[in-house]
Motif scaffolding. Sequence first.
Motif, PDB file in Angstrom:
ATOM      1  N   LEU A 134     146.777 -33.676  59.902  1.00 15.93           N
ATOM      2  CA  LEU A 134     146.283 -32.545  60.691  1.00 15.93           C
ATOM      3  C   LEU A 134     147.266 -32.214  61.812  1.00 15.93           C
ATOM      4  N   ILE A 135     147.707 -33.263  62.486  1.00 12.73           N
ATOM      5  CA  ILE A 135     148.621 -33.033  63.606  1.00 12.73           C
ATOM      6  C   ILE A 135     149.929 -32.430  63.117  1.00 12.73           C
ATOM      7  N   VAL A 136     150.435 -32.975  62.019  1.00 18.32           N
ATOM      8  CA  VAL A 136     151.698 -32.449  61.490  1.00 18.32           C
ATOM      9  C   VAL A 136     151.526 -30.983  61.092  1.00 18.32           C
ATOM     10  N   ALA A 137     150.413 -30.717  60.389  1.00 20.38           N
ATOM     11  CA  ALA A 137     150.184 -29.340  59.945  1.00 20.38           C
ATOM     12  C   ALA A 137     150.090 -28.402  61.135  1.00 20.38           C
ATOM     13  N   ILE A 138     149.351 -28.827  62.124  1.00 20.51           N
ATOM     14  CA  ILE A 138     149.158 -27.983  63.297  1.00 20.51           C
ATOM     15  C   ILE A 138     150.476 -27.745  64.020  1.00 20.51           C
ATOM     16  N   SER A 139     151.256 -28.793  64.122  1.00 19.66           N
ATOM     17  CA  SER A 139     152.528 -28.633  64.814  1.00 19.66           C
ATOM     18  C   SER A 139     153.421 -27.645  64.074  1.00 19.66           C
ATOM     19  N   ILE A 140     153.406 -27.751  62.750  1.00 24.36           N
ATOM     20  CA  ILE A 140     154.270 -26.840  61.984  1.00 24.36           C
ATOM     21  C   ILE A 140     153.762 -25.411  62.106  1.00 24.36           C
ATOM     22  N   ILE A 141     152.441 -25.235  61.982  1.00 22.78           N
ATOM     23  CA  ILE A 141     151.900 -23.881  62.104  1.00 22.78           C
ATOM     24  C   ILE A 141     152.160 -23.338  63.508  1.00 22.78           C
ATOM     25  N   GLY A 142     151.861 -24.179  64.515  1.00 21.47           N
ATOM     26  CA  GLY A 142     152.032 -23.745  65.901  1.00 21.47           C
ATOM     27  C   GLY A 142     153.495 -23.498  66.236  1.00 21.47           C
ATOM     28  N   GLY A 143     154.321 -24.442  65.819  1.00 23.12           N
ATOM     29  CA  GLY A 143     155.756 -24.250  65.907  1.00 23.12           C
ATOM     30  C   GLY A 143     156.361 -24.251  67.296  1.00 23.12           C
ATOM     31  N   ASP A 144     155.581 -24.590  68.293  1.00 24.28           N
ATOM     32  CA  ASP A 144     156.142 -24.575  69.646  1.00 24.28           C
ATOM     33  C   ASP A 144     156.419 -26.015  70.076  1.00 24.28           C
ATOM     34  N   PHE A 145     157.680 -26.411  69.906  1.00 26.59           N
ATOM     35  CA  PHE A 145     158.011 -27.790  70.250  1.00 26.59           C
ATOM     36  C   PHE A 145     158.674 -27.875  71.619  1.00 26.59           C
ATOM     37  N   SER A 146     158.419 -26.890  72.437  1.00 21.06           N
ATOM     38  CA  SER A 146     159.139 -26.818  73.706  1.00 21.06           C
ATOM     39  C   SER A 146     158.874 -28.056  74.560  1.00 21.06           C
ATOM     40  N   VAL A 147     159.927 -28.493  75.192  1.00 18.26           N
ATOM     41  CA  VAL A 147     159.864 -29.699  76.014  1.00 18.26           C
ATOM     42  C   VAL A 147     160.420 -29.325  77.377  1.00 18.26           C
ATOM     43  N   ILE A 148     159.652 -29.557  78.402  1.00 13.65           N
ATOM     44  CA  ILE A 148     160.155 -29.216  79.729  1.00 13.65           C
ATOM     45  C   ILE A 148     161.048 -30.329  80.256  1.00 13.65           C
ATOM     46  N   GLY A 149     160.840 -31.495  79.760  1.00 14.32           N
ATOM     47  CA  GLY A 149     161.703 -32.611  80.166  1.00 14.32           C
ATOM     48  C   GLY A 149     160.947 -33.567  81.063  1.00 14.32           C
ATOM     49  N   LEU A 150     161.244 -34.816  80.897  1.00 12.18           N
ATOM     50  CA  LEU A 150     160.570 -35.822  81.701  1.00 12.18           C
ATOM     51  C   LEU A 150     161.024 -35.679  83.144  1.00 12.18           C
ATOM     52  N   SER A 151     160.104 -35.335  83.995  1.00 13.58           N
ATOM     53  CA  SER A 151     160.485 -35.209  85.397  1.00 13.58           C
ATOM     54  C   SER A 151     160.424 -36.585  86.046  1.00 13.58           C
ATOM     55  N   LYS A 152     161.318 -36.791  86.944  1.00 15.09           N
ATOM     56  CA  LYS A 152     161.327 -38.043  87.719  1.00 15.09           C
ATOM     57  C   LYS A 152     161.200 -39.274  86.811  1.00 15.09           C
ATOM     58  N   THR A 153     162.040 -39.349  85.803  1.00 16.34           N
ATOM     59  CA  THR A 153     161.972 -40.518  84.937  1.00 16.34           C
ATOM     60  C   THR A 153     162.230 -41.780  85.747  1.00 16.34           C
ATOM     61  N   ILE A 154     161.507 -42.796  85.383  1.00 13.24           N
ATOM     62  CA  ILE A 154     161.690 -44.055  86.113  1.00 13.24           C
ATOM     63  C   ILE A 154     162.816 -44.835  85.463  1.00 13.24           C
ATOM     64  N   GLN A 155     163.723 -45.329  86.300  1.00 12.55           N
ATOM     65  CA  GLN A 155     164.819 -46.136  85.773  1.00 12.55           C
ATOM     66  C   GLN A 155     164.292 -47.471  85.271  1.00 12.55           C
ATOM     67  N   VAL A 156     164.947 -47.977  84.249  1.00 13.70           N
ATOM     68  CA  VAL A 156     164.520 -49.251  83.677  1.00 13.70           C
ATOM     69  C   VAL A 156     165.175 -50.392  84.426  1.00 13.70           C
ATOM     70  N   LYS A 157     164.391 -51.410  84.721  1.00 16.27           N
ATOM     71  CA  LYS A 157     164.985 -52.600  85.335  1.00 16.27           C
ATOM     72  C   LYS A 157     164.994 -53.725  84.314  1.00 16.27           C
ATOM     73  N   TRP A 158     165.906 -54.694  84.514  1.00 18.47           N
ATOM     74  CA  TRP A 158     166.107 -55.702  83.468  1.00 18.47           C
ATOM     75  C   TRP A 158     164.880 -56.563  83.230  1.00 18.47           C
ATOM     76  N   PHE A 159     164.185 -56.913  84.345  1.00 17.93           N
ATOM     77  CA  PHE A 159     163.048 -57.821  84.111  1.00 17.93           C
ATOM     78  C   PHE A 159     161.890 -57.100  83.387  1.00 17.93           C
ATOM     79  N   GLU A 160     161.885 -55.791  83.564  1.00 16.48           N
ATOM     80  CA  GLU A 160     160.877 -55.045  82.794  1.00 16.48           C
ATOM     81  C   GLU A 160     161.137 -55.173  81.308  1.00 16.48           C
ATOM     82  N   VAL A 161     162.413 -55.088  80.978  1.00 19.34           N
ATOM     83  CA  VAL A 161     162.768 -55.217  79.564  1.00 19.34           C
ATOM     84  C   VAL A 161     162.342 -56.576  79.033  1.00 19.34           C
ATOM     85  N   VAL A 162     162.634 -57.608  79.788  1.00 19.25           N
ATOM     86  CA  VAL A 162     162.261 -58.962  79.358  1.00 19.25           C
ATOM     87  C   VAL A 162     160.764 -59.030  79.134  1.00 19.25           C
ATOM     88  N   PHE A 163     160.061 -58.446  80.076  1.00 21.10           N
ATOM     89  CA  PHE A 163     158.612 -58.476  80.024  1.00 21.10           C
ATOM     90  C   PHE A 163     158.070 -57.795  78.773  1.00 21.10           C
TER      91      PHE A 163
END
Lengths: 117, 135, 765, 507
Positions: C575-604
């Motif tokens: 359903l989601i795939v069909a709707i996305s194709i019919i709707g066709g609007d894949f616009s992305v505004i972009g992740l605002s204020k993305t959080i930087q990754v820290k090493w211990f987060e990765v370990v976690f």
Amino acid sequence: MEIILSILTGLLFAAGLFLMLHKGMVKLILGIMMLSYATNLFIFIVARITRGLPAIIPRNQDVLANSFADPVSQALILTAIVIGFGIQAFAIVLIKRVYAATGTTNMDELNKTDNLE
Amino acid sequence: MRTVIFETAIKLLLPLFIAFSLFLLFRGHNSPGGGFIGGLLAAIGLFLRAMVFGTKNTIATYKIRPIGIIAIGLSVALVSILIPLFSGLPLMTGLWFDLTLPLIGKLGTPLMFDIGVYIVVIGVVLNITFILSNG
Amino acid sequence: MLLIILIGLIAAAVAATIHRIDNNRAGIWLSILPLGIFIWGIAHLNSVLLNNSIIEVYPWVDSICLSLTFMLDGLSLFFVLLVSGVGFFIFIYANSYLHNDPNKGKFLTYLSLFMTAMLGIVMSGNLLILFIFWELTSLSSYLLIGFYSAEEESRKSALMAMLVTVSGGLFMLAGIILLGIEAGTLELDQLLANPTLLLNNAKAPIIAVLIMIGALTKSAQFPFHFWLPNAMAAPAPVSAYLHSTTMVKAGVFLLARLSPVFVNVPIWQSVLVHIGGITMVFGALMALMNTDMKKVLAYTTISALGIMVLLLGIGTTISVQAAMVFLLAHALYKGTLFMVTGNVDHETGMRDLNLLSGLGKRMPYTFYAGALAALSMAGVIPFFGFVAKEILYGAAFDTPLVSGIVGVATFLTGVMFTALAFEFGYKIFMGMQAETPKHPHEAPFGMILGPIVLATFGLIGGIFSEQIAQPLLHQSSSVILNVDKVLQLGLWHGFTLIFALSLLTLLFGYGVFKVRQHIRAFSTKLSLSNLPGPEALYFKSIPALLQVAIKQTMFFQSGILRNYLTTIVLTLVSLIVAISIIGGDFSVIGLSKTIQVKWFEVVFIVLMIVGVVNTLTTTSRLTAIVSLGVVGYGTAAIFLYYGGPDVAMTQFLIETLTIVLFVLVLNRLPKFVDMDKRLSKRIAFPSVIFGATMSTILLWVLSQQMNSPLKDYYSQSSYLLAKGKNVVNVILVDFRGIDTLGEITVLGIAAIGIYALLKVKFSKS
Amino acid sequence: MQNVYLLSVLLIPLLTAITILFLWGKVVAQKIVGAISSILYLFAAIMLFNQALTSGMAIENVGNWPIGFGIVLVVDQLSAIFLMLCAILSVVAFWYGSSFIESKASLSIFLPVYFFLLFGLSGAFMAGDIFNLYVWFEVMLVSSFVLFTIGASRSQLEASLKYVTINVVSSALFLIGIGILYGLTGTLNMAMLGKLLPELQNQTLATVGASFFLISFGIKAAIFPLFFWLPATYHTAPIGFTALVVALLTKVGIYSLIRFFTIIYPLQGTPIQPILLVLAAFTMVVGVFGAAAQTDFRRILSFHIVSQIGYMIMGIAIYTPLAIAGALFFVVHNVLVKTNLFFIAGLVGKLFGTYKLKELGGIMQKLPFVAILFAISAFSLTGIPPLTGFWGKYLLAKGGFETGNTLITIVTAVSLGVSLLTLFSMTKIWNEAFWKPFPNICGDLEPSTNFRSILKAYPGMLVSIFVLTAIILVISFFPNSSIEWCMSAAENIINRDMYINGILQHN
């Protein structure tokens, strides 16, 4: 970080479903739990996360000013966790009873109520 | 499990558990905590006691009937949300007394509601664990 | 007219009670009802003959502009008199026929219900109201055919009749609804007053066909005819009443009623002529092949109905008039013959034409009625059947349509009718008396009254056709034609071609009667009756339908939870795939204020992933639970780390508690069900797809702008208005406290449920 | 002064449930409390219905916060119809249940949970907040879990485990949907969502969010291909326990679908509309085929629910006032008729000890009044005029044909065809259980019962069947007001601005 967390959430969803699709009843419950982690994380992240303060107004202030975590999604998750607990507890007891009544923990053997006569 | 050390430890610990759970309950409005978390802690305390002394004993000692506790908790919560209706205000409107008690903080209907939550959680957790550990 | 319907319904309701009070005469008491209606009809004759239709309107369902409209014009009154007149004798007949049957009360209920419904059909002034009564006749017919419900044959036949007529009814309903939409009204007087409503309407042919299907199924036209011979499982009065004289004519009535509306739709005429013609010949042939008296009559009825449909289809003045005249003639002789057959069956215990003979002496009155009716059927002067045949031939040879063929076919049908008339009026009553299971006596008075009166009327009606039948039949055909053309009935029109044909019919008919056994033997040799037809199709399609149903159910309802969950997930994803194709609007505004990754987060996070993988792969139950716990605590830590201490604490405590519960329950369960490598592969696919979809959606949402008015409001007013500094807690107990009330209720119910599962010992009920 | 009736409808069930918990063990007192409060509940619901009809929406702004920041409870005409239905059902199901259940242990579980269920239902029908709706759903579901497992027979437990799992998944999808909507708009209030969502830049994403609700509510409503839990579950538990669940659970799904796809995410012209239409057609067909394949009284009825859900979905998907009114009327009709049929099945099961058509027979001879009651409901279900089913079918068909749209016309035609198959499977029950002579398979004697002995043994069951039949007949012969209400509710819900502005401008 959002990307990593999103992938992690997806992984939890996949793992939850994988467990639920298995034969065993215990795995089914584990899957249900995994699914609820995934759902909670989803809501938590979808409300935009900040590496900031909790939504608690500091001692000497009357309003929250700085960047803080979204309290709404947290409240929703809290409610969802508790409700989920109630249902999981019921489900855990239920498998105990189902096992007692049917003598199996294999989900695939529980198809009597659906079958045509 | 039922050894003297455990029994003494529990006897000492249980009041602490309850006290701490109450503390969490009352401070919940301003800091992390609240009725749910408090209730869970209190229930865990009582559950530990039941593991040591047996559920029957615990039920008898404290005159606990888990389903009754749930009913009490629900009625406390229900009453708290009904109170504002008598002032012609919508359901669940927060009403506060104008005084602040030490440790407990402000008194008001939301607090009472939280107490209801606290009691229900205790009832529920005890109900489940007592039944399960009893077999 | 509403009163008549209501009285009819009340009569149906109290019929059983009347039977309880006076079980010998219940039918006679109830026969007062049709008698009263008949008198009522006669009382209105004059005003109707003056071309005044009486219309009654009662408000009913105003919200869909439907009022309870009744209309009495020439056509309606003709049918009202027919239904109530024949009905009167049927009630009396049934009273004797079911003399000692304990279920007579039920029977009379159904019969009253049917009569009311039938009157409703003919008196309706609104097509939807007509449809309501229409379906009620199908329903009462179902109950009546299945009256001997202990016999499987009856139940099967009842179901068949119901399915065929109701499915026709559904087409008709669709047609009526479309007609209402296109014409803007379903009131008959408005529809009939504006015959041009559907002119040039693109949907008119569809509407016409839909409504015709309804009428043709009801009137047992080919290829829907097969239910009627099977309906003979019903008691004789039912066959005489519903399945020859009235209900099956409802279709003819409807076609007549709507003729003015559809007369301009070309498909209307051609369908009716073809179907009617085929049915006419086919029915007569089938009648000749059979020897069971009821079956034979059923097929001749089918044939007769075909004649009426054909005549209405031809649509000339004379043919419509002929249809009405023939309808009356048929009702008189066929009703009689069915009752005669009922008498014979009742008294001898058999009804095979080949075997019966010589009953005339034992059953003189029945013989009298049978002979009279047969003479009418054969079209012998001066019976009403003769009058009908004259005008019928006149219409058939006068048609510009498919000239010749129609005339010849009608003539052949007449010949076969005559041959069969000999069987009924002559063969079974004369000659040596045959051996029969029961020793024949004359039937009781109640059972000979009806046949004698009806048959006699066929004679009188013939002699005085001009005086008795002509005015009303003229009026009813005028309604159908929407013009006032004189109908002239009479016995003598001079030595015309038609008269010659009538005589020829008798002659040929006698000839066919003489050689009938050869014809039957010939058809048996060809095994004509075993040819695949619509009936075989019906009998094949029901098991086929069941097979499909069972296969389908087994497919969807497998009982395997895995299949169910997979279906849900795959439905969602597609359903989601069909709707996305019919709707066709894949616009992305972009992740605002993305959080930087820290090493211990990765370990976690790696730790959590290890936990997940371990849960999936381990064969030890305890390891699985502990690994899951790691994931759970990890989630709690994420909450804590990103500013959710309350959620984190709750998650932490709940996690612990759940694990405790698990351990308490687990030691009583057997080992893990073995891992199945092939199964794992199979279920990996939906799982991965599901996870990927969720990740994508999450990122997609995150890429959009969000501003939450809630967050701002709560941060401003949490302390000042709600007196709390922990915003999450304030939301839980104040802003959205009702959620929490629901939440603790859930907990309470779950606790009661667990209590019920484990503590309560239920007595086995 | 606050809206007394709205609050009564919400809180009477909770108050009753708590009182019954306090009276734990005293079954007679519990029954009395339950009986009284179910009547009070009905009364409040009638008043509320009247209010919604005459003086517009009833709104309770819980917590007295500005709209959108707290939770509002809203009763518009749509809610009022469902609440009214729920109230009528709750009374008869209570009589039926407390007369059906003979074991004291079962009753002591049944009674409180029954009112908790009612609490959840009331809340769900008046929630004006999407997350709040989730909470009420859970209250309802957990109650239904408990009701389905009372007695804990093997088949009940087996079915419940699947039922619970599928509902957990459905709830998770519901939550995710809520998360997505919140992540896109930052609000949870239905009216605000209704205002913000159509203004969203990326409509595709809004539709993706809506599809989660479609699936989640679709599972609840048992639409194709998500219906399987229903036929697997409904026939397992004794009807006395689950009557209310069976009657209303799927209808809550329908209600939510209507609410969501009108107020929050208007369906008209979206890619979901044709999808929903096709699903509706499949639901009707697959459901009725399922019923045709079954040979058990209750299972046939269960599959019929699925089929009938298709009609309601069709009405929603056509999305004209007439079609939605038809769907609403169909809900009313279906709830009453289907519940009555289940009640009768329960009575037959109680008397004969079986639901298998093979082992039943002769009821027409033995208990003609049961046959008449069954016939009224059964023929109503199949749409024989002028019984209720006919009006529903007519409204839907007219609404469908009126659009002139090809797909809608096809689906409408399918719906008419399906009613023939419905007839087929109802006559199967009629033929086997009522007309056929009693089979005497295992040498069982035919139970010797008559009207009087049944009335004595199970008065509540009989009375509730009679009451429901009476209501069905009244609606059948005087459908005008019911149709009018449904039409008015449908107009209101399609003109979404009325709802949205009514709430946003409250106070």
